[in-house]
Design a protein around this motif. Structure first.
Motif, PDB file in Angstrom:
ATOM      1  N   ASN A 194       0.716  -1.289   0.084  1.00  0.00           N
ATOM      2  CA  ASN A 194       0.011  -0.144   0.053  1.00  0.00           C
ATOM      3  C   ASN A 194       0.908   1.444  -0.147  1.00  0.00           C
ATOM      4  O   ASN A 194       1.773   1.483   0.680  1.00  0.00           O
ATOM      5  N   GLY A 195       0.473   2.259  -0.617  1.00  0.00           N
ATOM      6  CA  GLY A 195       1.023   3.613  -0.629  1.00  0.00           C
ATOM      7  C   GLY A 195       2.484   3.600  -1.453  1.00  0.00           C
ATOM      8  O   GLY A 195       2.949   4.599  -1.115  1.00  0.00           O
ATOM      9  N   GLN A 196       2.519   2.504  -2.427  1.00  0.00           N
ATOM     10  CA  GLN A 196       3.931   2.593  -3.052  1.00  0.00           C
ATOM     11  C   GLN A 196       3.867   2.481  -4.490  1.00  0.00           C
ATOM     12  O   GLN A 196       2.851   1.942  -5.176  1.00  0.00           O
ATOM     13  N   ARG A 197       4.720   2.794  -5.316  1.00  0.00           N
ATOM     14  CA  ARG A 197       4.785   2.612  -6.703  1.00  0.00           C
ATOM     15  C   ARG A 197       6.044   1.443  -7.055  1.00  0.00           C
ATOM     16  O   ARG A 197       6.943   1.249  -5.982  1.00  0.00           O
ATOM     17  N   TYR A 198       5.924   0.950  -7.976  1.00  0.00           N
ATOM     18  CA  TYR A 198       6.558  -0.155  -8.371  1.00  0.00           C
ATOM     19  C   TYR A 198       7.204  -0.616  -9.506  1.00  0.00           C
ATOM     20  O   TYR A 198       6.090  -0.607 -10.598  1.00  0.00           O
ATOM     21  N   ILE A 199       8.403  -0.111  -9.899  1.00  0.00           N
ATOM     22  CA  ILE A 199       8.921  -0.332 -11.267  1.00  0.00           C
ATOM     23  C   ILE A 199       8.906  -1.835 -11.662  1.00  0.00           C
ATOM     24  O   ILE A 199       9.576  -2.613 -10.690  1.00  0.00           O
ATOM     25  N   ILE A 200       8.315  -2.155 -12.634  1.00  0.00           N
ATOM     26  CA  ILE A 200       8.403  -3.584 -13.239  1.00  0.00           C
ATOM     27  C   ILE A 200       9.287  -3.387 -14.311  1.00  0.00           C
ATOM     28  O   ILE A 200       8.998  -3.071 -15.452  1.00  0.00           O
ATOM     29  N   SER A 201      10.579  -4.183 -14.205  1.00  0.00           N
ATOM     30  CA  SER A 201      11.500  -4.301 -15.310  1.00  0.00           C
ATOM     31  C   SER A 201      12.434  -5.309 -15.104  1.00  0.00           C
ATOM     32  O   SER A 201      12.821  -5.826 -14.182  1.00  0.00           O
TER      33      SER A 201
END
Length: 425
Positions: free
Chosen positions: A251-258
């Motif tokens: 919750n409350g986070q951003r997630y780079i998917i790479s």
């Protein structure tokens, strides 16, 4: 895993999209009840493909009509849902006349979905699909910098294109919306920021990201621009949405998917190794900058590429691995699986030499069991004879087996050079 009649109901927006189909299939496989939004329920072909994603699912998918450019339908879409995965992005019915034609639908469409969630009172968490272009979308580059989730694209940058700006403003608007909600209407938010999404398609509709592989297979471009891409697998992206929805700490986070950064030429070489023997003429020669610049006057889609030539934009995927516990799939597998799926779905034409690849390889051990002992001995003798005459047994596994780029491309590249020289004159 969710199960039973009390399984949570999850809304997935843009159900017919490339990423959405994978998310829906994964959710259904995990036992969730899924409701998907489509712009037109009368589009029988698309609707049928979505309904057939998981024919054995415990809970058949429910489809409802809702358009991000309209208020109608969204309150009904989120009704009784516990989670919302917002992937949909509005597609203009005609080419945009100005920047606002792109920005406004994305920003306002996201707010429509979030407002409906706030009004519903049942939503626990929303997972929003953004992009690495919201992390860093400018064509400028800080030397040796690896961008992470704390970075934001500068929407005032003069080097920013409309897509990057819209993704950034759309995500920022979502975070601001959550922040300003009264306590009695608040819900949680997590954001997925994927790079270029490749991987197998589950429908006959090609996505804009897989268009790159399609063009290489069809030789839609004679040479390869020297651009660098942050690539991820759609199956990892789907898993990231599920994990972001269910992991408490997400919750409350951003997630780079790479998965990793890769040059377009390296993608071409991977395709060449797998598909050149099957009759596909993959371009592998780097396009000179001058040729691209010249072509940009004819093809406007080339213009945004020019400032990115030769630059490597790196993104940190640590949070994806540590919080969501996703170890990305192998890049070669992603690219090869993408190509095979495009061919099998009729998006790319089958060549006369085309083989179904992995399916045939999996069937081979069964055929081996039917052979007689004498046949196996004879095959062993033949194999030994070939190896003795071939020198180094491992020579075929060296990268040079792909052949230098000027060999498979010699005729076509000479022709391309002649065309450029003629244009210069």
């Amino acid at each position: 895993m969710a199960s039973g009649v009390d399984s949570p109901l999850v809304l997935v927006t843009g159900a017919t999209g490339f990423v959405s189909t994978h998310v829906i299939k994964l959710l259904q496989g995990e036992g969730y009840k899924v409701r998907g939004t489509v712009r037109n329920l009368k589009d029988e072909d698309k609707v049928k493909q979505i309904r057939e994603l998981s024919p054995d699912a415990q809970h058949p998918i429910e489809l409802v009509e809702a358009d991000l450019t309209k208020d109608e339908g969204w309150n009904e879409a989120v009704k009784d849902c516990s989670y919302v995965i917002h992937i949909a992005s509005p597609v203009p019915s005609s080419p945009p006349v100005n920047e606002d034609d792109i920005l406004q639908p994305i920003v306002e469409g996201t707010k429509r979905v979030l407002q409906a969630c706030a009004d519903a009172g049942t939503i626990k968490r929303v997972v929003l699909t953004s992009s690495t272009f919201a992390i860093h979308g400018e064509t400028t580059l800080e030397e040796d910098k690896v961008y992470n989730e704390s970075d934001w694209t500068d929407t005032e940058s003069t080097t920013l294109d409309s897509y990057s700006k819209s993704k950034t403003l759309g995500e920022k608007g979502a975070w601001e919306f959550i922040k300003e909600l009264p306590d009695d209407k608040k819900f949680e938010l997590a954001v997925i920021n994927p790079g270029l999404v490749l991987g197998p398609v589950l429908s006959s509709t090609v996505s804009s990201s897989n268009e790159i592989v399609k063009k290489l297979l069809e030789r839609g471009i004679p040479m390869v621009p020297r651009i660098n891409l942050s690539v991820c697998d759609v199956r990892d992206v789907a898993e990231a949405h599920l994990k972001a929805m269910t992991t408490p700490s997400a919750n409350g986070q951003r997630y780079i998917i790479s998965t990793q950064n890769v040059w377009l030429k390296d993608i071409a070489l991977i395709l060449c190794k797998e598909f050149k023997p099957q009759g596909y003429r993959i371009p592998t020669m780097n396009a000179p900058y001058f040729a691209l610049w010249l072509n940009s006057f004819i093809d406007k889609s080339v213009r945004p590429v020019l400032p990115r030539i030769g630059k490597e934009y790196k993104f940190d995927n640590t949070r994806m691995k540590e919080v969501l516990e996703i170890n990305p799939l192998d890049l070669t597998q992603t690219i090869v699986d993408t190509a095979y799926s495009l061919i099998e779905h009729g998006i790319v034409k089958k060549s006369k030499k085309y083989k179904q690849g992995k399916k045939e390889e999996e069937d081979q051990p069964v055929e081996e069991e039917k052979k007689t002992e004498e046949e196996i001995k004879q095959e062993g003798k033949s194999k030994e004879k070939v190896e003795n005459n071939s020198g180094d047994k491992n020579e075929k596994e060296k990268p040079t087996e792909l052949e230098p780029e000027d060999k498979p491309e010699k005729v076509d590249d000479e022709q391309a050079k002649s065309e450029i020289e003629a244009t210069e004159k």
